[in-house]
Design an enzyme around this catalytic site. Structure first.
Site, PDB file in Angstrom:
ATOM      1  N   ASP A  33       0.799  -1.226   0.000  1.00  9.18           N
ATOM      2  CA  ASP A  33       0.000   0.000   0.000  1.00  9.18           C
ATOM      3  C   ASP A  33       0.832   1.277   0.000  1.00  9.18           C
ATOM      4  OD1 ASP A  33       0.792   0.247   2.806  1.00  9.18           O
ATOM      5  OD2 ASP A  33      -0.786  -1.215   3.228  1.00  9.18           O
ATOM      6  N   HIS A  40       7.202  -6.920  -1.449  1.00  9.08           N
ATOM      7  CA  HIS A  40       6.204  -7.334  -2.446  1.00  9.08           C
ATOM      8  C   HIS A  40       5.838  -6.199  -3.401  1.00  9.08           C
ATOM      9  CE1 HIS A  40       4.730 -10.808   0.367  1.00  9.08           C
ATOM     10  NE2 HIS A  40       5.932 -11.006  -0.132  1.00  9.08           N
ATOM     11  N   CYS A  82       4.525   2.785 -25.820  1.00  9.68           N
ATOM     12  CA  CYS A  82       4.859   1.660 -26.712  1.00  9.68           C
ATOM     13  C   CYS A  82       3.686   0.728 -26.985  1.00  9.68           C
ATOM     14  CB  CYS A  82       6.033   0.865 -26.146  1.00  9.68           C
ATOM     15  SG  CYS A  82       5.631  -0.092 -24.657  1.00  9.68           S
ATOM     16  N   ALA A 127      -1.703  -3.513  16.207  1.00  3.78           N
ATOM     17  CA  ALA A 127      -0.400  -2.887  16.001  1.00  3.78           C
ATOM     18  C   ALA A 127      -0.386  -1.409  16.356  1.00  3.78           C
ATOM     19  CB  ALA A 127       0.030  -3.087  14.548  1.00  3.78           C
TER      20      ALA A 127
END
EC number: 2.3.1.286
Length: 265
Positions: free
Chosen positions: A118, A133, A165, A247
């Site tokens: 995120d 990741h 492209c 957390a």
């Protein structure tokens, strides 16, 4: 044997704050449990994007979001990537991210190793971040390798094509079954070579070897190891201090103990 393996999540915060105050090198490892405090849903489970673990096409979400599926049916993988982005749109970093950025500004050396895509750690001000990741808001062309940041996928044509492209664009994230980015692995190796005095695992179930190994290695070398997670994980029995709570709650309380005891702003 762990010094504390449960009980009151705030019981040992003074001790942990003291260890941080004398540490030269600290590693914070973060997972989905930290971003959950920003209101981000998980992939599966109650309240998850895929409650039963499968998409409406009847495909396990790990298959829909795999590198192999992206190569064969990029429109299907992009459909579900866009769904995840939509579910997280409008969320932002929380108090836990802010605290980790504050620790980086205060401690001699701190590093964040995150599984999250995120980008909230950088948004909060952390600079020494290993995004193992990747970052879902960084889009990369599979042809010319052009990179751009897109915070809102709602206006993208799915699957998007490069204006330069014409080749397929993809989020710069690790899909299921793909190799981890060499740059992130090298960064982690460099950090690990220096050793750590404190390693904290925050909001991660610790199922990947590259997440577990820094904790176990630190433990073997006498460093202080801490886990913040409401649920028990693979490393719960190995850490010195296990703090069973959300957390952001624990990190906020830890910062206040650290700041009050040592006069930091």
């Amino acid at each position: 044997m762990a010094a504390s393996n449960g009980g009151d999540a705030f019981e040992h915060l003074d001790t942990i704050a003291e260890r941080l105050a004398t540490a030269n090198r600290v590693l914070f490892i973060t997972g989905a449990g930290l971003s959950a405090d920003s209101g981000l849903p998980t992939y599966r489970g109650v309240g998850g994007i895929y409650d039963d673990g499968v998409t409406e096409e009847g495909i396990p979400f790990e298959v829909a979001l795999s590198g192999d599926m992206f190569r064969r049916r990029p429109e299907l993988t992009w459909k579900h990537i866009a769904r995840i982005e939509e579910a997280t749109r409008g969320a932002s970093c929380n108090r836990g991210h802010d605290v980790l950025a504050a620790f980086e500004d205060t401690l001699p050396h701190a590093c964040v190793l995150t599984q999250n895509v995120d980008g909230f750690h950088r948004d909060a001000g952390s600079r020494n971040v290993i995004e193992m990741h990747g970052n879902v808001h960084t889009l990369r062309c599979t042809g010319c390798d052009r990179v751009k940041r897109v915070d809102d996928f709602s206006r993208l044509q799915i699957p998007p094509a490069c204006l330069r492209c014409g080749e397929l664009i993809r989020p710069d994230v690790v899909l299921f079954g793909e190799m981890l980015p060499f740059q992130a692995l090298d960064h982690l190796a460099d950090e690990t070579t220096g050793g750590f005095d404190v390693v904290m695992s925050i909001g991660t179930t610790s199922v990947f070897p590259y997440i577990v190994e820094p904790v176990l290695s630190a433990r073997e070398h006498g460093a202080t190891t801490v886990e913040i997670n409401p649920s028990r994980t693979e490393i719960s029995d190995a850490v010195d201090f296990r703090l069973p709570d959300r957390a952001a709650n624990v990190l906020d309380a830890l910062w206040e103990r650290f700041r009050s005891a040592h006069g930091h702003g």
